[in-house]
Design a protein around this motif. Sequence first.
Motif, mmCIF file in Angstrom:
data_model
loop_
_atom_site.group_PDB
_atom_site.id
_atom_site.type_symbol
_atom_site.label_atom_id
_atom_site.label_comp_id
_atom_site.label_asym_id
_atom_site.label_seq_id
_atom_site.Cartn_x
_atom_site.Cartn_y
_atom_site.Cartn_z
ATOM 1 N N PRO A 1 0.826 -1.209 0.000
ATOM 2 C CA PRO A 1 0.000 0.000 0.000
ATOM 3 C C PRO A 1 0.863 1.263 0.000
ATOM 4 O O PRO A 1 1.955 1.276 0.558
ATOM 5 C CB PRO A 1 -0.786 -0.106 1.310
ATOM 6 C CG PRO A 1 -0.693 -1.528 1.730
ATOM 7 C CD PRO A 1 0.577 -2.070 1.160
ATOM 8 N N ALA A 2 0.334 2.316 -0.608
ATOM 9 C CA ALA A 2 1.084 3.566 -0.761
ATOM 10 C C ALA A 2 1.460 4.174 0.593
ATOM 11 O O ALA A 2 2.499 4.813 0.722
ATOM 12 C CB ALA A 2 0.264 4.554 -1.578
ATOM 13 N N ASP A 3 0.588 3.973 1.593
ATOM 14 C CA ASP A 3 0.854 4.593 2.901
ATOM 15 C C ASP A 3 1.494 3.615 3.893
ATOM 16 O O ASP A 3 1.454 3.835 5.101
ATOM 17 C CB ASP A 3 -0.461 5.136 3.475
ATOM 18 C CG ASP A 3 -1.498 4.030 3.679
ATOM 19 O OD1 ASP A 3 -1.295 2.908 3.162
ATOM 20 O OD2 ASP A 3 -2.509 4.277 4.360
ATOM 21 N N ALA A 4 2.076 2.554 3.385
ATOM 22 C CA ALA A 4 2.632 1.510 4.257
ATOM 23 C C ALA A 4 3.840 2.000 5.044
ATOM 24 O O ALA A 4 4.553 2.909 4.614
ATOM 25 C CB ALA A 4 3.020 0.299 3.416
ATOM 26 N N VAL B 1 4.133 -3.709 9.276
ATOM 27 C CA VAL B 1 5.398 -3.257 8.700
ATOM 28 C C VAL B 1 5.686 -4.089 7.451
ATOM 29 O O VAL B 1 5.519 -5.310 7.457
ATOM 30 C CB VAL B 1 6.554 -3.421 9.713
ATOM 31 C CG1 VAL B 1 7.885 -2.981 9.103
ATOM 32 C CG2 VAL B 1 6.264 -2.635 10.991
ATOM 33 N N TYR B 2 6.084 -3.400 6.383
ATOM 34 C CA TYR B 2 6.456 -4.069 5.134
ATOM 35 C C TYR B 2 7.961 -3.973 4.932
ATOM 36 O O TYR B 2 8.524 -2.875 5.024
ATOM 37 C CB TYR B 2 5.765 -3.396 3.935
ATOM 38 C CG TYR B 2 4.284 -3.657 3.860
ATOM 39 C CD1 TYR B 2 3.401 -2.985 4.688
ATOM 40 C CD2 TYR B 2 3.770 -4.582 2.948
ATOM 41 C CE1 TYR B 2 2.040 -3.218 4.625
ATOM 42 C CE2 TYR B 2 2.405 -4.821 2.875
ATOM 43 C CZ TYR B 2 1.540 -4.140 3.717
ATOM 44 O OH TYR B 2 0.199 -4.377 3.650
ATOM 45 N N TRP B 3 8.580 -5.093 4.643
ATOM 46 C CA TRP B 3 9.993 -5.110 4.273
ATOM 47 C C TRP B 3 10.077 -5.294 2.767
ATOM 48 O O TRP B 3 9.410 -6.164 2.202
ATOM 49 C CB TRP B 3 10.720 -6.264 4.959
ATOM 50 C CG TRP B 3 11.014 -5.998 6.407
ATOM 51 C CD1 TRP B 3 12.189 -5.523 6.930
ATOM 52 C CD2 TRP B 3 10.154 -6.206 7.541
ATOM 53 N NE1 TRP B 3 12.098 -5.407 8.302
ATOM 54 C CE2 TRP B 3 10.867 -5.811 8.698
ATOM 55 C CE3 TRP B 3 8.836 -6.666 7.680
ATOM 56 C CZ2 TRP B 3 10.316 -5.887 9.977
ATOM 57 C CZ3 TRP B 3 8.288 -6.735 8.947
ATOM 58 C CH2 TRP B 3 9.016 -6.350 10.081
ATOM 59 N N ILE B 4 10.898 -4.494 2.135
ATOM 60 C CA ILE B 4 11.072 -4.594 0.682
ATOM 61 C C ILE B 4 12.545 -4.822 0.385
ATOM 62 O O ILE B 4 13.403 -4.034 0.811
ATOM 63 C CB ILE B 4 10.595 -3.308 -0.023
ATOM 64 C CG1 ILE B 4 9.107 -3.067 0.241
ATOM 65 C CG2 ILE B 4 10.867 -3.400 -1.530
ATOM 66 C CD1 ILE B 4 8.600 -1.722 -0.284
ATOM 67 N N ASN B 5 12.829 -5.876 -0.354
ATOM 68 C CA ASN B 5 14.218 -6.120 -0.757
ATOM 69 C C ASN B 5 14.510 -5.353 -2.044
ATOM 70 O O ASN B 5 13.850 -5.564 -3.057
ATOM 71 C CB ASN B 5 14.470 -7.618 -0.947
ATOM 72 C CG ASN B 5 15.939 -7.899 -1.204
ATOM 73 O OD1 ASN B 5 16.797 -7.016 -1.081
ATOM 74 N ND2 ASN B 5 16.240 -9.137 -1.562
ATOM 75 N N ILE C 1 4.462 -7.965 8.273
ATOM 76 C CA ILE C 1 4.152 -8.523 9.593
ATOM 77 C C ILE C 1 3.356 -7.484 10.367
ATOM 78 O O ILE C 1 3.725 -6.308 10.396
ATOM 79 C CB ILE C 1 5.441 -8.876 10.372
ATOM 80 C CG1 ILE C 1 6.213 -9.984 9.647
ATOM 81 C CG2 ILE C 1 5.115 -9.289 11.812
ATOM 82 C CD1 ILE C 1 7.566 -10.312 10.267
ATOM 83 N N THR C 2 2.263 -7.923 10.983
ATOM 84 C CA THR C 2 1.468 -7.057 11.850
ATOM 85 C C THR C 2 1.858 -7.353 13.294
ATOM 86 O O THR C 2 1.901 -8.519 13.700
ATOM 87 C CB THR C 2 -0.036 -7.324 11.642
ATOM 88 O OG1 THR C 2 -0.336 -7.142 10.252
ATOM 89 C CG2 THR C 2 -0.883 -6.382 12.471
ATOM 90 N N PHE C 3 2.136 -6.278 14.044
ATOM 91 C CA PHE C 3 2.562 -6.427 15.438
ATOM 92 C C PHE C 3 1.379 -6.143 16.358
ATOM 93 O O PHE C 3 0.856 -5.036 16.386
ATOM 94 C CB PHE C 3 3.734 -5.487 15.730
ATOM 95 C CG PHE C 3 4.985 -5.903 15.005
ATOM 96 C CD1 PHE C 3 5.905 -6.766 15.600
ATOM 97 C CD2 PHE C 3 5.226 -5.471 13.700
ATOM 98 C CE1 PHE C 3 7.041 -7.166 14.924
ATOM 99 C CE2 PHE C 3 6.369 -5.879 13.013
ATOM 100 C CZ PHE C 3 7.276 -6.724 13.621
#
Length: 132
Positions: free
Chosen positions: A44-47, A70-74, A107-109
Motif C-alpha cells: 500500500p502507498a501509505d505503508a 510493517v512491510y519489508w522490501i528487498n 508482519i502485523t505487530f
Amino acid sequence: MNFPTKSRSVLAALMLAAFSGTGAFAADTITVPSEAAVPVAEVPADAIIVNIEKMKYDQPELKVKTGDTVYWINKEVMPHNVAFKKGVVGDEPFKGEMLKKDQAYSITFNEAGSYEYHCTPHPFMRATVIVE
Ligand SMILES: [Cu+2]
C-alpha cells in the motif's frame, strides 16, 4: 520474558499452518498476512516500510504502534528475509520467506514490545521494531 499461553498459541498456529498447508502464521504477538513474498506493487502507498539494501535494513530501530503492519522490501538481488529468534515472538523461532529483488513481506505487530530481528543467511544483519 515468559509467556506460556502465547507459546501454546504459536505452536498451535504453526501446527495448523503445517497441516493445512495454507493458513498465514497467526500468534498473539504477530500476524503474518501472507506467508509468501508479494510483489512490491502490492505494498500500500501509505505503508510503513523497511527497505533492505546493501546488506542492511534501512531502519535499525523502527517505532510503530500496536496493530501496525510493517512491510519489508528487498531492493537488491541478494536474497534477504526477516527472522526472529526463539523467545521474541513466541517460544518458537520465526523465519520469514526469503525475498528476491522487489519482493515484499509484511508482519502485523499485535502487542507492545521490542522485537529484534535478523536475516537468516546474514545473521549480522539486525534491526529492531519497537511497538508502543
Ligand atoms: Cu540477508
